[in-house]
Design an enzyme around this catalytic site. Sequence first.
Site, PDB file in Angstrom:
ATOM      1  N   ASN A  23      47.259  67.099  79.714  1.00 40.79           N
ATOM      2  CA  ASN A  23      46.537  66.210  80.681  1.00 40.79           C
ATOM      3  C   ASN A  23      47.366  65.028  80.897  1.00 40.79           C
ATOM      4  O   ASN A  23      46.981  63.903  81.299  1.00 40.79           O
ATOM      5  CB  ASN A  23      45.108  65.896  79.940  1.00 40.79           C
ATOM      6  N   HIS A  62      48.701  62.760  78.452  1.00 38.49           N
ATOM      7  CA  HIS A  62      48.698  61.892  77.321  1.00 38.49           C
ATOM      8  C   HIS A  62      49.944  61.804  76.846  1.00 38.49           C
ATOM      9  O   HIS A  62      50.661  62.649  76.660  1.00 38.49           O
ATOM     10  CB  HIS A  62      47.500  62.044  76.334  1.00 38.49           C
ATOM     11  N   ASP A  85      51.550  58.654  65.891  1.00 37.67           N
ATOM     12  CA  ASP A  85      50.139  58.700  65.741  1.00 37.67           C
ATOM     13  C   ASP A  85      49.754  59.440  64.538  1.00 37.67           C
ATOM     14  O   ASP A  85      50.663  60.160  63.726  1.00 37.67           O
ATOM     15  CB  ASP A  85      49.365  59.302  67.189  1.00 37.67           C
ATOM     16  N   GLU A 133      45.000  58.740  75.918  1.00 42.03           N
ATOM     17  CA  GLU A 133      44.387  59.672  76.854  1.00 42.03           C
ATOM     18  C   GLU A 133      44.428  58.942  78.155  1.00 42.03           C
ATOM     19  O   GLU A 133      44.453  58.053  78.371  1.00 42.03           O
ATOM     20  CB  GLU A 133      42.968  60.387  76.340  1.00 42.03           C
TER      21      GLU A 133
END
Length: 238
Positions: free
Chosen positions: A134, A136, A67, A141
Amino acid sequence: MIIIRCEDYDEMSCTAAEYYVELLQKKPNSVLGLATGSTPLGLYEKLVEAYEDGVIDFSQARSFNLDEYYPIEKNHPQSYHSYMYENFLGKVNFQESQIPNGEAADPENECIEFDKAINLAGGIDLLLLGIGTNGHIGFNEPSISYTLATHLTELAESTIEANSRFFADGELQPRAALTMGFGNIFASKSILMLISGASKRPIVQRLLDDKIHTDVPASLLSLHPDFTIIIDREALGD
Protein backbone atom coordinates in the site's frame (compact mmCIF):
# COMPACT_ATOMS: atom_id res chain seq x y z
CA MET A 1 16.15 9.79 -7.20
CA ILE A 2 18.40 7.09 -8.62
CA ILE A 3 16.90 3.83 -9.90
CA ILE A 4 19.11 0.76 -10.27
CA ARG A 5 17.46 -2.06 -12.21
CA CYS A 6 18.56 -5.61 -11.43
CA GLU A 7 17.82 -8.86 -13.19
CA ASP A 8 16.74 -10.77 -10.10
CA TYR A 9 16.61 -10.83 -6.30
CA ASP A 10 20.18 -12.05 -5.90
CA GLU A 11 21.60 -9.27 -8.06
CA MET A 12 19.52 -6.75 -6.11
CA SER A 13 20.93 -8.07 -2.82
CA CYS A 14 24.51 -8.05 -4.11
CA THR A 15 24.16 -4.52 -5.46
CA ALA A 16 22.78 -3.28 -2.15
CA ALA A 17 25.59 -4.98 -0.22
CA GLU A 18 28.14 -3.03 -2.26
CA TYR A 19 26.72 0.21 -0.84
CA TYR A 20 27.40 -0.98 2.70
CA VAL A 21 30.87 -2.27 1.92
CA GLU A 22 31.83 1.06 0.37
CA LEU A 23 30.30 3.08 3.22
CA LEU A 24 31.87 1.06 6.04
CA GLN A 25 35.28 1.04 4.40
CA LYS A 26 35.07 4.80 4.01
CA LYS A 27 33.41 5.50 7.38
CA PRO A 28 33.80 2.60 9.86
CA ASN A 29 31.73 4.40 12.52
CA SER A 30 28.68 4.76 10.29
CA VAL A 31 25.18 4.86 11.75
CA LEU A 32 22.87 2.51 9.87
CA GLY A 33 19.08 2.47 9.82
CA LEU A 34 17.88 -1.10 9.31
CA ALA A 35 14.64 -2.65 8.08
CA THR A 36 12.91 -6.01 8.39
CA GLY A 37 10.71 -8.13 6.14
CA SER A 38 11.53 -10.68 3.47
CA THR A 39 13.16 -8.26 1.01
CA PRO A 40 16.36 -7.40 2.95
CA LEU A 41 17.13 -11.01 3.94
CA GLY A 42 19.39 -11.50 0.91
CA LEU A 43 21.24 -8.27 1.71
CA TYR A 44 21.81 -9.35 5.30
CA GLU A 45 23.17 -12.71 4.09
CA LYS A 46 25.64 -10.91 1.81
CA LEU A 47 26.75 -8.59 4.62
CA VAL A 48 27.28 -11.49 7.02
CA GLU A 49 29.40 -13.20 4.34
CA ALA A 50 31.42 -10.02 3.82
CA TYR A 51 31.96 -9.73 7.57
CA GLU A 52 33.04 -13.36 7.89
CA ASP A 53 35.43 -12.90 4.97
CA GLY A 54 37.00 -9.85 6.63
CA VAL A 55 35.82 -7.47 3.93
CA ILE A 56 33.88 -5.26 6.36
CA ASP A 57 33.74 -4.73 10.11
CA PHE A 58 30.88 -3.35 12.20
CA SER A 59 32.77 -2.89 15.49
CA GLN A 60 32.67 0.92 15.26
CA ALA A 61 29.24 1.12 13.65
CA ARG A 62 25.83 1.59 15.24
CA SER A 63 22.40 0.58 14.04
CA PHE A 64 18.84 1.71 14.66
CA ASN A 65 15.88 -0.31 13.49
CA LEU A 66 13.08 1.35 11.63
CA ASP A 67 10.20 -0.13 13.62
CA GLU A 68 8.76 -2.80 15.91
CA TYR A 69 5.32 -4.22 16.60
CA TYR A 70 3.56 -2.99 19.74
CA PRO A 71 2.93 -4.62 22.06
CA ILE A 72 5.16 -7.65 21.55
CA GLU A 73 7.75 -9.45 23.65
CA LYS A 74 11.34 -9.22 22.44
CA ASN A 75 11.69 -13.00 22.38
CA HIS A 76 8.48 -13.54 20.40
CA PRO A 77 9.49 -15.32 17.17
CA GLN A 78 7.72 -12.65 15.09
CA SER A 79 9.15 -9.64 16.88
CA TYR A 80 11.54 -7.57 14.82
CA HIS A 81 14.02 -7.91 17.67
CA SER A 82 14.04 -11.68 17.10
CA TYR A 83 14.18 -11.22 13.33
CA MET A 84 17.17 -8.89 13.46
CA TYR A 85 19.25 -11.00 15.85
CA GLU A 86 18.45 -14.23 14.02
CA ASN A 87 19.23 -12.87 10.57
CA PHE A 88 21.86 -10.19 11.05
CA LEU A 89 22.72 -8.54 14.37
CA GLY A 90 23.55 -11.82 16.10
CA LYS A 91 26.03 -12.71 13.33
CA VAL A 92 28.10 -9.53 13.14
CA ASN A 93 29.79 -7.18 15.63
CA PHE A 94 27.98 -3.86 15.86
CA GLN A 95 29.21 -1.54 18.60
CA GLU A 96 25.59 -0.85 19.52
CA SER A 97 22.20 -1.75 18.06
CA GLN A 98 18.85 -0.31 19.08
CA ILE A 99 15.39 -1.54 18.19
CA PRO A 100 12.21 0.16 19.44
CA ASN A 101 11.07 -1.70 22.56
CA GLY A 102 7.77 -3.47 21.90
CA GLU A 103 7.52 -4.23 25.64
CA ALA A 104 7.83 -0.60 26.78
CA ALA A 105 5.37 0.32 29.53
CA ASP A 106 5.37 3.90 28.24
CA PRO A 107 5.52 3.80 24.42
CA GLU A 108 5.51 7.60 24.11
CA ASN A 109 8.61 7.91 26.28
CA GLU A 110 10.22 4.99 24.42
CA CYS A 111 9.83 6.93 21.16
CA ILE A 112 11.29 10.10 22.70
CA GLU A 113 14.33 8.25 24.06
CA PHE A 114 14.81 6.41 20.76
CA ASP A 115 14.98 9.70 18.86
CA LYS A 116 17.39 11.12 21.43
CA ALA A 117 19.69 8.14 20.89
CA ILE A 118 19.66 8.68 17.11
CA ASN A 119 20.55 12.34 17.57
CA LEU A 120 23.32 11.54 20.05
CA ALA A 121 24.77 9.08 17.52
CA GLY A 122 24.98 11.90 14.99
CA GLY A 123 22.02 10.90 12.84
CA ILE A 124 21.62 8.06 10.36
CA ASP A 125 24.13 7.84 7.53
CA LEU A 126 22.30 5.22 5.46
CA LEU A 127 18.68 4.20 5.99
CA LEU A 128 17.41 0.96 4.51
CA LEU A 129 13.75 0.83 3.47
CA GLY A 130 11.33 -1.52 1.82
CA ILE A 131 7.89 -0.63 0.57
CA GLY A 132 4.54 -2.11 1.52
CA THR A 133 1.99 -3.07 -1.09
CA ASN A 134 0.00 0.00 0.00
CA GLY A 135 3.07 2.25 -0.23
CA HIS A 136 3.91 2.40 3.47
CA ILE A 137 7.49 2.87 4.62
CA GLY A 138 8.32 1.65 8.09
CA PHE A 139 4.83 1.62 9.53
CA ASN A 140 3.95 5.05 8.16
CA GLU A 141 0.65 4.06 6.60
CA PRO A 142 -1.20 6.06 3.92
CA SER A 143 -2.73 9.14 5.54
CA ILE A 144 -3.65 12.76 4.95
CA SER A 145 -0.87 13.79 7.35
CA TYR A 146 2.38 12.22 8.55
CA THR A 147 4.15 12.27 11.92
CA LEU A 148 7.74 13.51 11.99
CA ALA A 149 9.15 11.78 15.09
CA THR A 150 9.22 8.13 16.12
CA HIS A 151 5.70 7.32 17.26
CA LEU A 152 3.11 4.69 18.11
CA THR A 153 0.76 4.11 15.19
CA GLU A 154 -2.17 1.88 14.33
CA LEU A 155 -1.58 -0.50 11.44
CA ALA A 156 -3.73 -0.44 8.32
CA GLU A 157 -5.96 -3.47 7.81
CA SER A 158 -4.08 -4.30 4.60
CA THR A 159 -0.80 -4.37 6.54
CA ILE A 160 -2.29 -6.56 9.28
CA GLU A 161 -3.64 -8.93 6.65
CA ALA A 162 -0.32 -9.05 4.77
CA ASN A 163 1.57 -9.88 7.97
CA SER A 164 -0.99 -12.35 9.34
CA ARG A 165 0.76 -15.24 7.59
CA PHE A 166 3.62 -14.91 10.08
CA PHE A 167 1.37 -15.48 13.10
CA ALA A 168 -0.22 -18.76 14.18
CA ASP A 169 -3.97 -19.32 13.82
CA GLY A 170 -5.72 -17.84 16.82
CA GLU A 171 -2.61 -15.97 17.99
CA LEU A 172 -3.13 -12.38 19.08
CA GLN A 173 -1.53 -10.31 16.33
CA PRO A 174 -0.33 -6.77 17.15
CA ARG A 175 -2.44 -4.05 15.56
CA ALA A 176 -0.01 -1.22 16.30
CA ALA A 177 3.69 -0.50 15.97
CA LEU A 178 6.45 1.87 17.01
CA THR A 179 7.98 3.43 13.90
CA MET A 180 10.37 6.13 12.84
CA GLY A 181 8.47 9.08 11.41
CA PHE A 182 9.10 11.12 8.30
CA GLY A 183 11.35 13.51 10.18
CA ASN A 184 13.69 10.64 11.08
CA ILE A 185 13.56 9.31 7.54
CA PHE A 186 14.24 12.62 5.80
CA ALA A 187 17.02 13.49 8.25
CA SER A 188 18.95 10.41 7.09
CA LYS A 189 21.89 11.39 4.91
CA SER A 190 21.17 8.65 2.36
CA ILE A 191 18.18 6.37 1.78
CA LEU A 192 18.31 3.00 0.06
CA MET A 193 15.05 1.29 -0.89
CA LEU A 194 14.94 -2.35 -1.99
CA ILE A 195 11.97 -3.57 -4.02
CA SER A 196 11.47 -7.14 -5.17
CA GLY A 197 8.72 -9.37 -6.47
CA ALA A 198 5.65 -9.21 -8.68
CA SER A 199 3.36 -8.32 -5.75
CA LYS A 200 4.99 -4.87 -5.65
CA ARG A 201 4.32 -4.00 -9.31
CA PRO A 202 1.11 -2.00 -8.74
CA ILE A 203 2.65 0.22 -6.08
CA VAL A 204 5.91 0.54 -8.06
CA GLN A 205 3.94 1.97 -10.99
CA ARG A 206 2.61 4.72 -8.72
CA LEU A 207 5.98 5.26 -7.05
CA LEU A 208 7.77 5.79 -10.36
CA ASP A 209 5.22 7.89 -12.23
CA ASP A 210 6.98 11.20 -11.43
CA LYS A 211 4.21 12.30 -9.08
CA ILE A 212 3.82 12.65 -5.34
CA HIS A 213 0.74 10.80 -4.13
CA THR A 214 -0.39 11.74 -0.64
CA ASP A 215 -1.83 8.23 -0.24
CA VAL A 216 1.51 6.62 -1.17
CA PRO A 217 3.91 7.58 1.64
CA ALA A 218 6.95 6.26 -0.25
CA SER A 219 6.36 8.72 -3.09
CA LEU A 220 7.38 11.57 -0.76
CA LEU A 221 10.91 10.19 -0.81
CA SER A 222 11.42 11.59 -4.30
CA LEU A 223 12.01 14.90 -2.46
CA HIS A 224 15.01 13.51 -0.58
CA PRO A 225 18.36 14.65 -2.02
CA ASP A 226 20.00 11.20 -1.82
CA PHE A 227 17.40 8.52 -2.49
CA THR A 228 18.27 5.32 -4.36
CA ILE A 229 15.96 2.49 -5.38
CA ILE A 230 17.37 -0.94 -6.19
CA ILE A 231 14.67 -2.99 -7.87
CA ASP A 232 14.45 -6.35 -9.61
CA ARG A 233 12.80 -7.17 -12.94
CA GLU A 234 9.82 -8.90 -11.29
CA ALA A 235 8.86 -5.77 -9.40
CA LEU A 236 9.34 -3.57 -12.44
CA GLY A 237 7.28 -5.88 -14.62
CA ASP A 238 9.43 -5.42 -17.73
